[in-house]
Design an enzyme around this catalytic site. Structure first.
Site, short mmCIF file in Angstrom:
data_model
loop_
_atom_site.label_atom_id
_atom_site.label_comp_id
_atom_site.label_asym_id
_atom_site.label_seq_id
_atom_site.Cartn_x
_atom_site.Cartn_y
_atom_site.Cartn_z
N LYS B 68 0.68 -1.39 0.12
CA LYS B 68 0.03 -0.13 -0.02
C LYS B 68 0.90 1.34 -0.02
O LYS B 68 1.97 1.15 0.69
CB LYS B 68 -0.90 -0.02 1.14
CG LYS B 68 -1.99 0.97 1.25
CD LYS B 68 -2.74 0.93 2.61
CE LYS B 68 -3.84 2.09 2.64
NZ LYS B 68 -4.80 1.86 4.07
N SER B 143 -9.63 1.85 3.10
CA SER B 143 -8.89 2.70 2.14
C SER B 143 -7.86 1.73 1.18
O SER B 143 -7.37 2.30 0.30
CB SER B 143 -8.15 3.73 2.96
OG SER B 143 -7.10 3.21 3.82
N SER B 167 -9.80 -0.56 7.17
CA SER B 167 -9.44 -0.44 5.59
C SER B 167 -8.62 -1.44 5.15
O SER B 167 -8.14 -1.45 4.19
CB SER B 167 -8.10 0.79 5.84
OG SER B 167 -9.01 2.07 6.02
#
Lengths: 95, 472
Positions: B68, B143, B167
């Site tokens: 990420k 997210s 997330s």
């Protein structure tokens, strides 16, 4: 608690954000709706509840006070938007 | 990940060939899962893996991992999907990345996210949204939406995400993959760009619970570079799974209340019945303060974020607005141009709840209710080993839906937030589909540092089900 447009501007100043008038209007509306939702917390009796800031309260996590290799200055400055002679350059602070 | 390792070991496939194929798939993919792909670095690691594989039986060697883009990677730009980090290239690796590299894993690149991990849709990214692999008109969740989509699309063998209020687990449920939010303090946050420091945790996103265990084991452990990292012994996870006979599973009534989509409820209840068929003893429990979780979270997380994001001022790194007359104008211009709307909204909210006159009513009150939520779990875990429920009240929804109502999006985190507030580990695993064929995730929660129970139960569940094997 209703948040006013002057409070929005005050908070924006604290947060170093410059808002245009449409943003002021929008944040005022959105923050009011979110804060109204948060009002539900007032119904919880917390007289006997200690605040929890961290799952595992560990304090004073120290490392030995010993000199070690640190990052190369030119590497570290490589990300600075403007630098000169090993220093970061910013607009003039003092007249 | 284990499948990739098997390809290398059993079928003699070359890591270079494998990585070249995966890079080609990434090049032609249209789901906007990646922000940056490090083709040269990945191929170089693959070449090294080709040699390493002869002399070591580490299953991580040559295994392609996506990271990420809020986790620092040396010499690969790290953007947090924000304009304010334009031009920022970390000079060091996050501890988790360093650990993976040391094990011989191949870092493919950086995945898309909501700006600074603030969101549940991956639509607040400055490069635009990632698309859901099951239906490109829908959000992959957020997210960590880029990581979830990359795993579901087989654009990596496994991925790292971060989870502050759901997330990892929410996009895992929307994309039909497995996602683990580890116990707070069990995975180093060194090199993770801070959003809400008392809640953030890095964790694995994979196509099975076994792979999640492998990746979790690779990144967990005490790190002196993170002062909130818990110093203790971390044992390897048993990849054989767990005998569920007699395991006590609590199902909170509070997780099946108003707002839960009935099809999600049906799939999750079916998932729980499978655990029951495997010998678990299911009982109803109450978590009476859970209903305050969203309100508590959006006070504490935004308060911490407003403080953490004060560092983006255009001075030391990232973008800087040009032509400012003085320092304060430079701060104002840089931050106002650099941050997107959702990040500004959260900074505003966090600054407000910490400001003079409001601190007691909001931040202090929220921290007190947070301790009541943690006590609810203490009481629940006195009478059960695991807690089961939905990961999200809904399945993947249309891109842009709810965009003009931030509160309605915040409310989607209702089942995931409590684990962050209490520091608990929680796992989302696929447990079925809705009538439109969209995946549903079941969430399992355990006491702190009992990932062995979570992953063991997840492995046993997946050994008896096929939901996790269904591909978009």
């Amino acid at each position: 608690m209703k948040i006013t447009d002057s409070q929005v501007l005050h908070v924006a100043g604290l947060a170093r954000l410059k808002l245009d008038s449409s943003e002021v209007e929008r944040f005022q509306r959105e923050l009011n709706s979110i804060l109204a939702y948060m009002e539900m917390l007032s119904e919880v009796d917390t007289a006997d509840a200690a605040p929890l800031h961290h799952t595992f309260p560990m304090t004073n996590v120290f490392r030995p006070d010993a000199a070690k290799e640190s990052q190369d200055i030119s590497d570290a400055l490589g990300n600075a938007p403007q630098h000169e002679d090993g220093f970061i350059v910013v607009p003039k602070v003092i007249e | 990940m284990l499948a990739t390792a098997r390809k290398y070991r059993k079928s003699g496939k070359s890591p270079v060939d494998e990585i070249e194929e995966i890079l080609e798939r990434i090049r032609t993919d249209t789901h906007n899962a990646f922000i940056t792909v490090d083709e040269q670095g990945a191929l170089e690691s693959a070449r090294q893996a080709e040699k390493l594989i002869e002399s070591s039986d580490d299953p991580l060697i040559g295994v392609p991992i996506a990271v990420k883009d809020n986790i620092c990677t040396k010499d690969i730009r790290t953007t947090c999907a924000s304009n304010i980090l334009t031009g920022f290239t970390p000079t060091y690796d996050a501890t988790v990345v360093e650990k993976l590299k040391r094990r011989g894993a191949v870092i493919l690149g950086k995945t898309n996210l909501d700006e600074f991990a603030m969101g549940s849709t991956t639509t607040t990214s400055n490069i635009g949204p990632s698309l859901n692999p099951w239906d490109p008109g829908r959000t992959p969740g957020g997210s960590s939406g880029g990581s979830a989509a990359a795993v579901a699309l087989n654009l990596c063998a496994g991925a790292l995400g971060s989870d502050t209020g759901g997330s990892i687990r929410m996009p895992a449920s929307f994309c039909g993959i497995t996602g683990l939010k580890p116990t707070y303090g069990s995975v180093s946050r060194y090199g993770l760009v801070a959003f809400a420091s008392s809640l953030d945790q890095i964790g694995p996103m994979t196509s099975s619970a076994r792979d999640a265990a492998l990746l979790f084991d690779a990144v967990k452990g005490h790190d002196p570079l993170d002062s909130t990292s818990v110093p203790q012994e971390y044992l390897p996870t048993d990849l054989d799974g767990l005998d569920l006979d007699g395991m006590r599973i609590g199902v909170p009534d509070d997780f099946f209340a108003e707002g839960l989509n009935p099809e999600v409820e049906q799939a999750v209840r079916f998932g729980i019945s499978i655990l029951e068929n495997l010998g678990a003893k299911v009982r109803r429990i109450r978590l009476p303060h859970i209903r305050y979780g969203v309100a508590v979270y959006y006070i504490i997380a935004t308060a911490e974020a407003s403080s953490n994001l004060a560092r983006y001022d255009g001075v030391r790194y990232g973008s800087r607005a040009p032509h400012a007359e003085d320092l304060v104008e430079m701060y104002l211009e840089t931050r106002s141009k650099g941050f997107g709307a959702e990040v500004k909204r959260r900074i505003m909210l966090g600054t407000y709840v910490l400001s003079a006159g409001y601190y007691e009513a909001y931040y202090k009150k929220a921290s007190e209710v947070r301790s009541l939520i943690a006590s609810d779990f203490d009481e629940a875990f006195a009478e059960c080993d695991l807690i089961a429920g939905p990961a999200s009240p809904v399945t993947a929804f249309g891109l842009g839906e709810m965009a003009d109502n931030p509160l309605s999006i915040y409310l989607l985190d209702i089942y995931t937030i409590p684990a962050n507030l209490a520091g608990l580990p929680a796992l989302s695993i696929p447990c079925g589909f809705d009538t439109e064929g969209l995946p549903v995730g079941m969430q399992l929660m355990a006491p702190c540092f009992r990932e062995d129970l979570l992953l063991g139960a997840g492995i046993s569940f997946q050994d008896h089900t096929k939901f996790h094997q269904v591909k978009p």
